[in-house]
Motif scaffolding. Structure first.
Motif, PDB file in Angstrom:
ATOM      1  N   ASP A   1      -0.610  -6.538   7.614  1.00 12.12           N
ATOM      2  CA  ASP A   1      -1.723  -5.833   6.992  1.00 12.12           C
ATOM      3  C   ASP A   1      -1.885  -6.355   5.570  1.00 12.12           C
ATOM      4  OD1 ASP A   1      -3.689  -3.970   6.423  1.00 12.12           O
ATOM      5  OD2 ASP A   1      -2.248  -2.418   5.866  1.00 12.12           O
TER       6      ASP A   1
ATOM      7  N   ARG B   1       7.497   1.089   6.601  1.00 12.30           N
ATOM      8  CA  ARG B   1       6.682   2.300   6.446  1.00 12.30           C
ATOM      9  C   ARG B   1       7.408   3.516   7.016  1.00 12.30           C
ATOM     10  NH1 ARG B   1       0.681   0.497   8.155  1.00 12.30           N
ATOM     11  NH2 ARG B   1       0.103   2.691   8.068  1.00 12.30           N
TER      12      ARG B   1
ATOM     13  N   VAL C   1     -10.269   2.009   9.557  1.00 13.45           N
ATOM     14  CA  VAL C   1     -10.147   3.016   8.500  1.00 13.45           C
ATOM     15  C   VAL C   1     -11.195   2.717   7.434  1.00 13.45           C
ATOM     16  CG1 VAL C   1      -8.644   3.720   6.609  1.00 13.45           C
ATOM     17  CG2 VAL C   1      -7.701   3.418   8.889  1.00 13.45           C
TER      18      VAL C   1
ATOM     19  N   ARG D   1       0.846  -1.202   0.000  1.00 21.63           N
ATOM     20  CA  ARG D   1       0.000   0.000   0.000  1.00 21.63           C
ATOM     21  C   ARG D   1       0.876   1.245   0.000  1.00 21.63           C
ATOM     22  NH1 ARG D   1      -5.446  -1.332   3.389  1.00 21.63           N
ATOM     23  NH2 ARG D   1      -5.154  -3.558   3.570  1.00 21.63           N
TER      24      ARG D   1
ATOM     25  N   ARG E   1      -9.637  -6.857   6.058  1.00 21.85           N
ATOM     26  CA  ARG E   1      -9.078  -5.518   5.934  1.00 21.85           C
ATOM     27  C   ARG E   1      -9.252  -4.965   4.530  1.00 21.85           C
ATOM     28  NH1 ARG E   1      -4.194  -3.894   9.154  1.00 21.85           N
ATOM     29  NH2 ARG E   1      -4.643  -4.628  11.240  1.00 21.85           N
TER      30      ARG E   1
ATOM     31  N   GLY F   1      -6.526  -2.370  12.416  1.00 20.84           N
ATOM     32  CA  GLY F   1      -6.871  -1.713  11.161  1.00 20.84           C
ATOM     33  C   GLY F   1      -7.454  -0.320  11.345  1.00 20.84           C
ATOM     34  N   SER F   2      -7.309   0.248  12.550  1.00 22.37           N
ATOM     35  CA  SER F   2      -7.853   1.589  12.767  1.00 22.37           C
ATOM     36  C   SER F   2      -6.866   2.668  12.329  1.00 22.37           C
ATOM     37  CB  SER F   2      -8.224   1.783  14.246  1.00 22.37           C
ATOM     38  OG  SER F   2      -7.099   1.566  15.061  1.00 22.37           O
ATOM     39  N   GLY F   3      -5.661   2.252  11.944  1.00 18.02           N
ATOM     40  CA  GLY F   3      -4.697   3.228  11.456  1.00 18.02           C
ATOM     41  C   GLY F   3      -3.809   3.802  12.538  1.00 18.02           C
ATOM     42  N   LYS F   4      -3.406   2.966  13.468  1.00 16.17           N
ATOM     43  CA  LYS F   4      -2.527   3.433  14.546  1.00 16.17           C
ATOM     44  C   LYS F   4      -1.156   3.839  13.993  1.00 16.17           C
ATOM     45  CE  LYS F   4      -3.210  -0.438  16.936  1.00 16.17           C
ATOM     46  NZ  LYS F   4      -4.358  -1.022  16.231  1.00 16.17           N
ATOM     47  N   THR F   5      -0.647   3.044  13.056  1.00 11.97           N
ATOM     48  CA  THR F   5       0.682   3.344  12.521  1.00 11.97           C
ATOM     49  C   THR F   5       0.729   4.743  11.908  1.00 11.97           C
ATOM     50  OG1 THR F   5       0.815   0.994  12.024  1.00 11.97           O
ATOM     51  CG2 THR F   5       2.548   2.388  11.131  1.00 11.97           C
TER      52      THR F   5
ATOM     53  N   GLN G   1      -8.036   9.705  14.158  1.00 13.34           N
ATOM     54  CA  GLN G   1      -6.578   9.810  14.069  1.00 13.34           C
ATOM     55  C   GLN G   1      -6.128  11.225  14.402  1.00 13.34           C
ATOM     56  OE1 GLN G   1      -6.179   8.399  10.019  1.00 13.34           O
ATOM     57  NE2 GLN G   1      -5.153   6.515  10.678  1.00 13.34           N
TER      58      GLN G   1
ATOM     59  N   ARG H   1      -1.161  10.293   4.810  1.00 15.99           N
ATOM     60  CA  ARG H   1      -2.593  10.245   4.530  1.00 15.99           C
ATOM     61  C   ARG H   1      -3.254  11.455   5.160  1.00 15.99           C
ATOM     62  NH1 ARG H   1      -3.570   5.228   1.934  1.00 15.99           N
ATOM     63  NH2 ARG H   1      -1.972   3.800   2.634  1.00 15.99           N
ATOM     64  N   VAL H   2      -4.428  11.751   4.696  1.00 18.51           N
ATOM     65  CA  VAL H   2      -5.250  12.708   5.422  1.00 18.51           C
ATOM     66  C   VAL H   2      -5.806  11.940   6.614  1.00 18.51           C
ATOM     67  CG1 VAL H   2      -7.260  14.198   5.327  1.00 18.51           C
ATOM     68  CG2 VAL H   2      -5.858  13.831   3.273  1.00 18.51           C
TER      69      VAL H   2
HETATM   70  P1  ADP Z   1      -3.367  -0.606  12.711  1.00 18.79           P
HETATM   71  O1  ADP Z   1      -1.907  -0.402  12.976  1.00 18.79           O
HETATM   72  O2  ADP Z   1      -4.239   0.185  13.618  1.00 18.79           O
HETATM   73  O3  ADP Z   1      -3.775  -2.060  12.661  1.00 18.79           O
HETATM   74  P2  ADP Z   1      -2.686   0.430  10.161  1.00 18.79           P
HETATM   75  O4  ADP Z   1      -1.964   1.635  10.610  1.00 18.79           O
HETATM   76  O5  ADP Z   1      -1.900  -0.737   9.679  1.00 18.79           O
HETATM   77  O6  ADP Z   1      -3.693  -0.046  11.279  1.00 18.79           O
HETATM   78  O7  ADP Z   1      -3.700   0.889   9.039  1.00 18.79           O
HETATM   79  C1  ADP Z   1      -4.473  -0.022   8.309  1.00 18.79           C
HETATM   80  C2  ADP Z   1      -4.492   0.385   6.847  1.00 18.79           C
HETATM   81  O8  ADP Z   1      -5.204   1.591   6.657  1.00 18.79           O
HETATM   82  C3  ADP Z   1      -3.114   0.627   6.278  1.00 18.79           C
HETATM   83  O9  ADP Z   1      -3.028   0.039   5.007  1.00 18.79           O
HETATM   84  C4  ADP Z   1      -3.000   2.119   6.194  1.00 18.79           C
HETATM   85  O10 ADP Z   1      -2.148   2.522   5.142  1.00 18.79           O
HETATM   86  C5  ADP Z   1      -4.434   2.547   5.951  1.00 18.79           C
HETATM   87  N1  ADP Z   1      -4.718   3.893   6.506  1.00 18.79           N
HETATM   88  C6  ADP Z   1      -4.385   4.316   7.738  1.00 18.79           C
HETATM   89  N2  ADP Z   1      -4.831   5.588   7.930  1.00 18.79           N
HETATM   90  C7  ADP Z   1      -5.459   5.963   6.806  1.00 18.79           C
HETATM   91  C8  ADP Z   1      -6.149   7.157   6.381  1.00 18.79           C
HETATM   92  N3  ADP Z   1      -6.256   8.218   7.202  1.00 18.79           N
HETATM   93  N4  ADP Z   1      -6.665   7.170   5.150  1.00 18.79           N
HETATM   94  C9  ADP Z   1      -6.562   6.087   4.341  1.00 18.79           C
HETATM   95  N5  ADP Z   1      -5.944   4.953   4.664  1.00 18.79           N
HETATM   96  C10 ADP Z   1      -5.388   4.862   5.888  1.00 18.79           C
END
Ligand code: ADP
Ligand code: ZN
Ligand code: ZN
Length: 726
Positions: free
Chosen positions: A548, A272, A384, A196, A588, A235-239, A207, A201-202
């Motif tokens: 992921d 990443r 996300v 990916r 996911r 998958g909530s976008g913690k990273t 977040q 990202r926005v």
């Molecule tokens: P987590 O660590 O919480 O399990 P990730 O950070 O791996 O989740 O994010 C899951 C997916 O969503 C990743 O592929 C990431 O690139 C995508 N993602 C995260 N934040 C956003 C965002 N704001 N807009 C679009 N995609 C996002």
């Protein structure tokens, strides 16, 4: 006269440093410098823990160090190393070893140092000489001509064009060539997994709110507590929040540490960060070569890299101006070090962040009860793009023949028909758990440990998963000669075989420490699974870590309550997080997802709550139970294991030790001595000390162990002290 207080890096437990050394004018010694010192009759390395003007040792008897290593340690890290030694009942030398440059070792000289290469370049005079008819030998002409295209390493140049160093030196003397030593950086390989896109990202509203909370703490110099827990579902976008936070820290001229469970298993997270911040990121982990690790460490030490991504040991990265420590997947067991000092990187991160005024950001979908209680929480309850969490179904295995429930078989068949992907977790390696003779009942046990040997079919061996003992798999019973040997239980090896048969032609990949524990092997396997358009990945809990993969539509957990059958106060916590994490790998992508959890007792509370993705409810129940029993976070635990090769002394000494600890720490409660199963040829007896006053209990245990270990009764007994056991 300047005097350095030096802690020698010796193995001896009894020595109590630091010791004083005279600092010669020629050395620029400061706290954190690493010296080669005369020590008794030997020479060894020592770390300067302080400088002073006076010493109890008369000046004429003070010795001077022989030399100083090129790399030193920032002073706050010296303090951190000593503090960790103290907190985890270890020695100053072992605590300091944690903060030293990689490869320093404890010998008389460092094993690793930076590498440089002699490089040659042509000077202006040299360039002119090529055209103005200056007299040059044929060889000189050749070398100069080759350099006209640019600078070259001397060795490579001479190999290619012929000639010797003497030729080059002669050119240098004539001012035609410049020679210099240039540092060479040994770079760890970068292996991006996860296709990916890498750009920022926005941020979603959740977040953005989490990021704002981090920023507020970062910019508030007088905040009393800078710890935060980011509770975000899988998958909530913690990273993405970590990335934004690190960017903000860098903008403020500060540095950051990002702790991840295991680089080999989470290469996506590390890459990443590299994709986003490039060379500002240094990666530290144990599978780099000594040289690579050393050079990455030096880049951090010099401030050339300001973000360190790595597993637990990265908490000791030599960064200054630290602004942030991230602990990704903070529930993960790998943050605890198994060898002395048995430190917990999560606690060390708290200590370090606290001392540096840095923000501590711990994130997980399944936080530990400890951090749930202690840290202010940020919540990201949705995935996300509002993707739903997968539906989880718990199925009971009572009365079912074979390893798979009919519903699991159906779900896997559906994956084959739809040509999608599944992940199947079975937390047990090998073919079957144990062998038993059908005629006399004989079972094959480990000669060193009280456990049965596990069959590894492909290798043709039965092995102990505790000590590594391995022997040829028997064809017949060693007791009665019967050739009817039953194989009981199922591990990943046999599961792979069965799924291969059941699902052909669908591809089945296996990931466990038998298929390759190395970073390369693991990364290749994960890459292969990602590249497939349909397939099944099976394996031990290695498959449940933060991967992921957008197109996994089914997750399966086999024998989910196996962990519950262990007598351990973390059994529920482990089971809950394992199931919830595996569930998090599925659904996911746009295809959605579902999860099947097989268990002997499907009604267990922690399975029910994991199926409902309800971490808060699980934590509430768990905390109530822990409070009643005064388990962490309501008390601290210290485990002491006494062991001896014969049965007897270990129990006797543990009993004595228990009395002494009780006398020294009246407030603590002590469970045991309780026998543990024999391990690696040693009989074991365990004490569990529970206390509301951590430092007093640690002090009492240390004192009791030191006193007891020095007595004759302890001759055959070894002690292992584990503060914050997992
Ligand atoms: P987590 O660590 O919480 O399990 P990730 O950070 O791996 O989740 O994010 C899951 C997916 O969503 C990743 O592929 C990431 O690139 C995508 N993602 C995260 N934040 C956003 C965002 N704001 N807009 C679009 N995609 C996002
Ligand atoms: Zn038999
Ligand atoms: Zn064994």
């Amino acid at each position: 006269m300047e005097i350095a207080r030096v802690e020698p890096l010796t193995r001896a437990r009894a020595l109590r440093g630091p010791f004083d050394y005279r600092v010669p004018e020629s050395l620029d010694v400061r706290p954190g410098s690493v010296l080669v010192i005369p020590f008794g009759r030997r020479r060894c390395l020592g770390v300067v823990v302080g400088l002073t003007e006076s010493s109890d040792v008369p000046a004429e008897r003070l010795l001077a160090p022989y030399s100083m290593l090129e790399a030193d340690v920032p002073e706050p890290l010296v303090e951190l190393g000593l503090r960790v030694a103290e907190e985890y009942c270890s020695t100053p030398a072992r605590g300091l070893a944690l903060v030293l440059p990689p490869g320093t070792g404890t010998g008389a000289t460092a094993r690793t140092r930076s590498r440089s290469l002699l490089t040659a370049s042509i000077t202006a005079t040299g360039t002119a000489a090529l055209v103005d008819g200056t007299r040059l030998g044929a060889r000189q002409q050749e070398l100069l001509g080759a350099l006209a295209n640019g600078q070259r390493p001397a060795g490579a140049l001479l190999r290619e064009r012929g000639g010797t160093h003497t030729t080059l030196r002669a050119l240098e003397r004539r001012g035609l060539v410049a020679l210099e030593q240039q540092a060479v950086r040994r770079r760890p390989p970068i292996r991006p997994v996860g296709g990916r896109s890498a750009g920022p990202r926005v941020l979603s509203a959740d977040q953005a709110a989490a990021f704002a909370a981090v920023l507020a703490l970062l910019d508030q110099p007088d905040a009393a507590d800078r710890r935060l827990l980011l509770h975000g579902v899988t998958g909530s976008g913690k990273t993405e929040v970590y990335l934004a936070a690190v960017a903000a820290v860098l903008e403020r001229g500060r540095s950051a540490i990002v702790l991840v469970p295991e680089i080999a298993l989470t290469p996506q997270t590390a890459s990443r960060f590299q994709q986003r911040f490039g060379d500002t990121v240094a990666i530290l982990h144990s599978q780099l070569s000594d040289g690579e690790r050393y050079d990455e460490w030096l880049r951090l030490r010099r401030g050339e890299a300001r973000v360190c991504v790595g597993p637990r040991s990265a908490v000791f990265a030599p960064l200054e101006q630290l602004g942030l420590i991230v602990i990704d997947e903070e529930h993960d067991g790998s943050y605890k070090q198994e060898g002395d000092p048995r430190y917990d990187a999560r606690r060390v991160a708290e200590l370090r962040a606290g001392a540096a005024g840095a923000v501590l950001l711990a994130g997980s979908a399944t936080p530990r009860p400890e951090s749930w209680v202690a840290f202010p929480r940020l919540s990201m309850p949705d995935r996300v793009d509002s993707l739903p969490l997968p539906a989880v179904e718990v199925v009971g295995m009572a009365g079912i023949e074979g390893a798979l429930h009919p519903r699991t078989v159906d779900a896997l068949a559906e994956v084959r028909e739809r040509r999608s992907k599944a992940i199947v977790m079975l937390n047990r390696r090998g073919w079957s758990n144990f062998l038993a003779c059908r005629d006399c009942g004989h079972t094959w046990g480990c000669p060193n440990c009280d456990v049965t040997l596990v069959l590894h079919q492909a290798a043709g061996r039965i092995s102990c998963h505790h000590c590594g003992h391995s022997q040829a798999a028997p064809r017949a019973c060693s007791e009665c000669g019967s050739v009817s040997v039953g194989r009981h239980g199922i591990g990943t090896e046999r599961l792979e075989h069965e799924l291969d048969r059941l699902l052909a032609p669908l591809e089945v990949l296996r990931l466990d420490s038998d298929t390759g524990s190395g970073r390369e092997a693991t990364a290749r396997l994960l890459e292969r699974f990602e590249a497939l358009d349909a397939g099944v990945l099976i394996g031990t809990q290695m498959v449940a870590k933060g991967h992921d993969f957008p197109d996994v539509e089914l997750g399966v957990v086999l024998d989910a309550d196996a962990t519950l059958r262990f007598p351990d106060f973390r059994a529920e916590e482990r089971t809950f997080s394992l199931v919830a994490q595996l569930a998090g790998r599925s659904g996911r992508g746009p295809g959605g997802g579902r999860v099947l959890v097989q268990a002997l007792e499907p009604d267990a509370e922690c399975l029910r709550l994991a199926a409902a993705h309800d971490a808060p409810a699980f934590l509430a129940a768990e905390l109530e139970r822990r409070a009643a029993l005064r388990y962490p976070p309501f008390g601290d635990l210290i485990r002491v294991v006494c062991s001896s090769s014969e049965r007897g002394p270990e129990l006797e000494v543990a009993t004595l030790l228990a009395e002494r600890i009780a006398a020294l720490a009246p407030e603590a409660t002590i469970a045991g001595p309780a026998p543990l199963f024999r391990l690696k040829g040693r009989e074991r007896s365990q004490l569990l000390v529970k206390s509301a006053s951590r430092s007093a209990a640690v002090r009492a245990v240390r004192e009791a162990v030191e006193t007891t270990a020095a007595e004759p009764i302890s001759g055959p007994v070894a002690f292992a002290v584990d503060v914050d056991p997992q």
